[in-house]
Design an enzyme around this catalytic site. Structure first.
Site, PDB file in Angstrom:
ATOM      1  N   ASP A  12      -0.987  -9.497   9.444  1.00  0.00           N
ATOM      2  CA  ASP A  12      -0.255  -9.803   8.214  1.00  0.00           C
ATOM      3  C   ASP A  12       1.183 -10.186   8.543  1.00  0.00           C
ATOM      4  OD1 ASP A  12      -0.164 -10.168   5.444  1.00  0.00           O
ATOM      5  OD2 ASP A  12       0.699  -8.188   5.111  1.00  0.00           O
ATOM      6  N   LYS A  36       8.061   5.811   4.421  1.00  0.00           N
ATOM      7  CA  LYS A  36       7.022   5.088   3.695  1.00  0.00           C
ATOM      8  C   LYS A  36       5.995   6.093   3.202  1.00  0.00           C
ATOM      9  CE  LYS A  36       3.921   1.129   3.962  1.00  0.00           C
ATOM     10  NZ  LYS A  36       3.473  -0.024   4.770  1.00  0.00           N
ATOM     11  N   MET A  92       0.820  -1.207   0.000  1.00  0.00           N
ATOM     12  CA  MET A  92       0.000   0.000   0.000  1.00  0.00           C
ATOM     13  C   MET A  92       0.850   1.251   0.000  1.00  0.00           C
ATOM     14  SD  MET A  92      -1.283   0.450   3.920  1.00  0.00           S
ATOM     15  CE  MET A  92      -1.506   2.192   3.616  1.00  0.00           C
TER      16      MET A  92
END
Length: 392
Positions: free
Chosen positions: A112, A19, A1
């Site tokens: 995750d 990020k 993402m």
């Protein structure tokens, strides 16, 4: 993402990871909400085995997280070179369990966890990354369908429709794959998948596409025979409890997982220290049984070589005649407690024999196999026997 860059903080003169959310997605309310959620989740965690966050920045419509830069390779890169030795894998697993325990105590689940989200530094310290896919545990156990709380998987190999998969398929718990309410036990499942992959070099639930992977997650067991012989019985049992498909029977607490691993790491030392002064230790029955099995296969073993005590016991040799042995030696498996031996008689049938008995009992229910050899094996808990075939 998002995209991650290595950068330099010019104010504090340190290396960081940045990020960013791509410009094309910055106008997407749901994805921007997920990005904000990542910042909040990371900011609430402060643990040596969880990568930290330094800040959330925005410039000209570009949002970015400034995070701790973790040097070293991730576990997926390490596993790509082959299975990790037990004495190296268990300390890594222990640190992962500590990170999960810390997050769970804050009411946060990762959702995750996978090798690519775990980094191992050159000094052996582990850092769990990317809690951006995490979801705060709801005390009521409600599973929200709000996409602002859902991760997006961008890998074609693990995607069905954009923004709809909650996790990565090969590490996804059955209840997660079915879209049911989630709790911290999804992380325990993923931990089991990661530990299995470290020890074997292969995914616990592999496949060529998403449908095949999810089918194995929901319906099949990992191939337990691929675990190396050096894996302690306690760790084998831990793996089975972590990868229990029925969530009610699964290990539920990351701290318990950590304790199991710690005990597996220290158990051999305890066994040596607890040996009585007479020179006999708790492994003697296993050593005698193993000697007998190897003698039946035409090998000689001196038990005294395996007993690290003084004085050494006298040499002991035993020989067992197994029914229907093949010329090149029987297929056999010794139970973990050393009390029973199961062997194949040459006609694809299995026989069970207690080590203190002179007779063997034929087992019912063994399937006939055309050609090849039947290879029996025991479950770590000593309660069941399975078998495979060289033809299957």
């Amino acid at each position: 993402m998002g995209e991650v860059y290595r950068a330099t903080d010019t104010k504090l003169k340190r290396q960081v990871a940045i990020k960013t959310l791509p410009r094309s997605l910055a106008v997407d309310h749901d994805r921007l909400a997920r990005f904000q959620r990542e910042a909040e989740v990371l900011a609430s965690l402060n643990h040596p085995h969880i990568a930290g966050i330094y800040g959330l920045e925005e410039s000209a419509g570009v949002f970015a997280l400034v995070m701790e830069l973790v040097e070293g390779e991730d576990l997926s890169q390490r596993i790509a070179r082959g299975a990790i030795q037990v004495d190296e894998a268990l300390p890594i697993a222990k640190q992962i369990a500590e990170a999960l325990a810390a997050a769970h105590e804050q009411g946060i689940i990762h959702r995750d966890l996978k090798p690519a989200n775990i980094k191992v530094r050159a000094d052996g310290e582990v850092k769990v990354l990317d809690f951006g896919l995490a979801k705060a545990m709801d005390p009521a156990g409600d599973s929200s369908t709000n996409l602002s709380m859902s991760p997006t998987i961008t890998s074609p190999a693990t995607m069905t429709s954009a923004g709809m998969i909650l996790g990565t398929a090969a590490y996804m718990a059955p209840e997660q794959a079915r879209g049911r309410p989630l709790d911290k036990r999804v992380d325990i499942w993923a931990f089991g998948c990661v530990l299995y992959e470290m020890l074997t070099g292969e995914p616990a639930f592999g496949g060529n596409d998403l449908a095949e992977i999810l089918s194995r997650v929901l319906q099949r067991e990992p191939d337990w025979t691929k675990l190396p012989a050096a894996v302690p019985a306690r760790v084998r049992e831990l793996l089975r409890l972590c990868l229990e498909k029925n969530v009610k029977n699964r290990r539920s607490d990351a701290n318990d997982v950590r304790l199991d691993i710690e005990q597996a790491l220290t158990e051999p030392e305890k066994e040596v220290r607890s040996a009585p002064s007479g020179g006999r230790i708790s492994r003697l029955p296993w050593i005698i049984a193993a000697s007998a099995v190897l003698a039946a296969a035409g090998l000689a073993v001196e038990p005294s070589r395996y007993i690290r005590s003084t004085p050494a016991p006298p040499e002991l040799r035993l020989q067992l005649e197994l029914p229907g042995s093949r010329p090149f030696g029987p297929s056999f498996a010794l139970s973990p407690d050393g009390r029973y031996l199961v062997s194949e008689a040459g006609d694809q049938k299995l026989w069970l024999r207690a080590m203190d008995s002179d007779t063997a009992e034929r087992l019912d229910g063994t399937e006939d196999v055309s050609g090849g050899r039947v290879l029996p094996f025991w479950s770590p808990d000593n309660r069941s026997i399975g078998f495979s075939s060289t033809t299957s």
